[in-house]
Design a protein around this motif. Structure first.
Motif, mmCIF file in Angstrom:
data_model
loop_
_atom_site.group_PDB
_atom_site.id
_atom_site.type_symbol
_atom_site.label_atom_id
_atom_site.label_comp_id
_atom_site.label_asym_id
_atom_site.label_seq_id
_atom_site.Cartn_x
_atom_site.Cartn_y
_atom_site.Cartn_z
ATOM 1 N N GLN A 138 33.086 38.260 43.537
ATOM 2 C CA GLN A 138 34.287 38.412 44.239
ATOM 3 C C GLN A 138 35.340 39.214 43.590
ATOM 4 O O GLN A 138 35.275 39.660 42.402
ATOM 5 C CB GLN A 138 34.928 36.787 44.176
ATOM 6 C CG GLN A 138 34.084 35.747 44.747
ATOM 7 C CD GLN A 138 34.045 35.800 46.240
ATOM 8 O OE1 GLN A 138 34.786 36.593 46.983
ATOM 9 N NE2 GLN A 138 33.064 35.176 46.599
ATOM 10 N N LYS A 139 36.393 39.797 44.319
ATOM 11 C CA LYS A 139 37.547 40.541 43.794
ATOM 12 C C LYS A 139 38.098 39.894 42.763
ATOM 13 O O LYS A 139 38.487 38.824 42.812
ATOM 14 C CB LYS A 139 38.631 40.757 45.046
ATOM 15 C CG LYS A 139 39.911 41.461 44.688
ATOM 16 C CD LYS A 139 40.849 41.649 45.643
ATOM 17 C CE LYS A 139 42.061 42.231 45.368
ATOM 18 N NZ LYS A 139 43.104 42.350 46.353
ATOM 19 N N GLY A 140 38.603 40.560 41.656
ATOM 20 C CA GLY A 140 39.078 40.098 40.675
ATOM 21 C C GLY A 140 38.208 40.175 39.334
ATOM 22 O O GLY A 140 37.334 41.082 39.337
ATOM 23 N N GLU A 141 38.416 39.222 38.310
ATOM 24 C CA GLU A 141 37.517 39.181 37.171
ATOM 25 C C GLU A 141 36.226 38.845 37.268
ATOM 26 O O GLU A 141 35.763 38.029 37.930
ATOM 27 C CB GLU A 141 38.616 38.303 36.298
ATOM 28 C CG GLU A 141 37.790 38.083 34.642
ATOM 29 C CD GLU A 141 38.635 37.404 33.816
ATOM 30 O OE1 GLU A 141 39.560 37.677 33.375
ATOM 31 O OE2 GLU A 141 38.179 36.273 33.427
ATOM 32 N N VAL A 142 35.442 39.829 36.423
ATOM 33 C CA VAL A 142 34.003 39.472 36.644
ATOM 34 C C VAL A 142 33.599 39.250 35.102
ATOM 35 O O VAL A 142 34.176 39.873 34.213
ATOM 36 C CB VAL A 142 33.293 40.925 37.110
ATOM 37 C CG1 VAL A 142 31.538 40.564 37.112
ATOM 38 C CG2 VAL A 142 33.505 41.049 38.349
ATOM 39 N N ASN A 143 32.960 38.153 34.865
ATOM 40 C CA ASN A 143 32.358 37.797 33.638
ATOM 41 C C ASN A 143 30.851 37.860 33.526
ATOM 42 O O ASN A 143 30.236 37.827 34.558
ATOM 43 C CB ASN A 143 32.967 36.291 33.126
ATOM 44 C CG ASN A 143 32.713 35.306 34.197
ATOM 45 O OD1 ASN A 143 31.467 35.141 34.577
ATOM 46 N ND2 ASN A 143 33.668 34.620 34.541
ATOM 47 N N ARG A 144 30.561 37.637 32.463
ATOM 48 C CA ARG A 144 28.910 37.704 32.089
ATOM 49 C C ARG A 144 28.188 36.569 33.103
ATOM 50 O O ARG A 144 27.176 36.865 33.305
ATOM 51 C CB ARG A 144 28.550 37.399 30.915
ATOM 52 C CG ARG A 144 28.810 38.716 29.955
ATOM 53 C CD ARG A 144 28.261 38.726 28.489
ATOM 54 N NE ARG A 144 26.765 38.386 28.394
ATOM 55 C CZ ARG A 144 26.397 38.077 27.583
ATOM 56 N NH1 ARG A 144 26.849 37.731 26.385
ATOM 57 N NH2 ARG A 144 24.775 38.025 27.623
ATOM 58 N N GLN A 145 28.816 35.395 33.301
ATOM 59 C CA GLN A 145 28.340 34.443 33.971
ATOM 60 C C GLN A 145 28.120 34.503 35.291
ATOM 61 O O GLN A 145 27.098 34.406 36.002
ATOM 62 C CB GLN A 145 28.804 33.071 33.811
ATOM 63 C CG GLN A 145 28.165 31.908 34.395
ATOM 64 C CD GLN A 145 26.804 31.631 33.922
ATOM 65 O OE1 GLN A 145 26.507 31.562 32.747
ATOM 66 N NE2 GLN A 145 25.730 31.648 34.698
#
Length: 423
Positions: free
Chosen positions: A297-304
């Protein structure tokens, strides 16, 4: 130890899999702790440990192990030495006076092991050399921990009759009561911990030369075993802790949604093709849509989020092919297999996706865009070269592009774009 018996416990490899979030976070240290607590008497490594972990991580994986790791066919690429954690074989002198020799080998993946800094020696030469070292100890029983697969185990049993039992893994074969090959018993307990192998040796019969009566194997379904107190809670806690830690590690930000569609070419697939091309400087990249299990999704991407999307233990492989081969072989091969593979379940390899999906190139591959005489650097996931569907990929000699998994290559690209990297 059971009453009147010596009891030994072995693991035959692939107990560490970075598909699981907490194992990804811990890089296998939690599994070593489990084996310490069992306790294990000896283990060997599988390809999940050997090629799924970096050289540095594997080198120190067993620093706190209280069990021997027997692996005869693995050597450091730079030094030529056996890794410090490994023993070529291990001798056990049991309280009832029986001497047991244990040795192990892991599956041969020269391309994959090369990229993480290991060399492997030939199977038969290694076994012969190891047995030559074992025999002066005059062992009563020789046990082989084999992460080579059922076909190799059968061949080895015929060639090396001094081995009494081969504990087998790698090909996930199930031998309910073992399989005798001449005077050697082969075992296999399937996959995912469905069965616990239980082998017994009546040494009095064994000593009299009645080997087939003395050695008995059975598989015990783990679902029928009593549960350990707090077992499910402990597993749940591990899983949750892994997800939380990966969630707290931000990779970067996306300026737009990237939907996936496992059965069709999709925006996330196209973005990843672009990312791989930028990271590797390949001429052409090829991926299939079934790899992408969730959207980003648009926005912050984390490792999970990356791990949910691409949990697979896959690396990138680079092949050099001619324009002629692309046009005359690969493109027709892809077209011929399209309808069969688009909704084809990935049987036995669920961690690599649910279905295969559609293949897409990073660039247009047509008569107008491709020079038939030119050599092209094609990059794809190593998984595609293991499959028989595309002979050009399967039969080409490739070289892995670096150590990162597919999800890590995508994450690196997202991080660079967030910092204002050039597209």
């Amino acid at each position: 130890m059971a009453q009147g018996n010596d009891v030994l416990f072995f693991d035959i490899g692939d107990c560490i899999d970075r598909f699981e979030p907490w194992t990804e976070v811990e890089q296998g240290q939690n599994i070593v702790e489990l084996l310490n607590n069992l306790p294990a008497d000896a283990v060997t490594i599988g390809n999940n440990e050997g090629v799924g972990l970096s050289h540095e991580v594997l080198t120190h994986l067993y620093d706190h192990a209280n069990f021997p790791v027997v692996i005869s066919n693995l050597f450091d690429k730079e030094t030529g030495e056996r890794p410090e954690f490994a023993e070529p074989y291990h001798m056990l002198n049991l309280p009832f006076g029986v001497t047991v020799a244990i040795f192990g080998l892991t599956a041969i993946y020269p391309v994959s092991y090369d990229v993480v800094g290991w060399d492997q020696t030939a199977i038969d030469d290694t076994i012969q050399y190891t047995l030559d070292e074992i025999m002066p100890h005059h062992p009563d029983i020789i046990l082989f921990l084999s992460h080579l697969g059922a076909d190799e185990d059968e061949r080895i049993a015929k060639k090396f009759p001094d081995i009494h039992v081969i504990f087998g893994a790698h090909t996930h074969h199930v031998f309910e009561h073992g399989e005798w090959v001449d005077q050697t018993l082969l075992t296999g307990g399937g996959k995912f911990g469905t069965y616990l192998g239980h082998l017994t040796i009546d040494y009095e019969l064994f000593e009299k030369g009645m080997r087939k009566k003395a050695i008995n194997e059975e598989l015990i379904a783990t679902k029928d075993l009593p549960s350990v107190p707090n077992e499910q809670q402990r597993v749940s806690d591990w899983h949750q802790r892994g997800r939380e830690q990966l969630t707290n590690e931000t990779v970067g930000e996306l300026p737009q949604d990237l939907p996936n569609a496992e059965s069709h070419i999709n925006p996330l697939q196209s973005y990843t093709l672009k990312a791989i091309k930028a990271e590797t400087h390949a001429d052409i990249v090829l991926l299939h849509s079934g790899l992408f299990l969730t959207p980003l999704q648009k926005g912050e991407v984390n490792r999970q989020l990356l791990h949910d999307c691409l949990p697979h233990p896959m690396r990138l492989i680079q092949l050099e092919v001619s324009g002629e081969q692309l046009l005359e072989h690969l493109v027709p091969e892809i077209a011929a297999m399209h309808d069969k593979l688009q909704y084809q379940p990935i049987k036995g390899l669920g961690f690599r996706g649910h279905i295969f999906g559609e293949l897409a190139f990073s660039d247009v591959v047509t008569e107008k865009s491709i020079d038939r005489q030119r050599r092209y650097r094609l990059i794809t996931v190593d998984h595609l070269t293991f499959l028989p569907f595309f002979p050009l990929l399967h039969d080409s000699v490739g070289k892995l592009w670096g150590e990162p998994f597919l999800r890590e290559v995508l994450g690196n690209y997202i991080a660079k774009q967030t910092r204002g990297g050039v597209q």
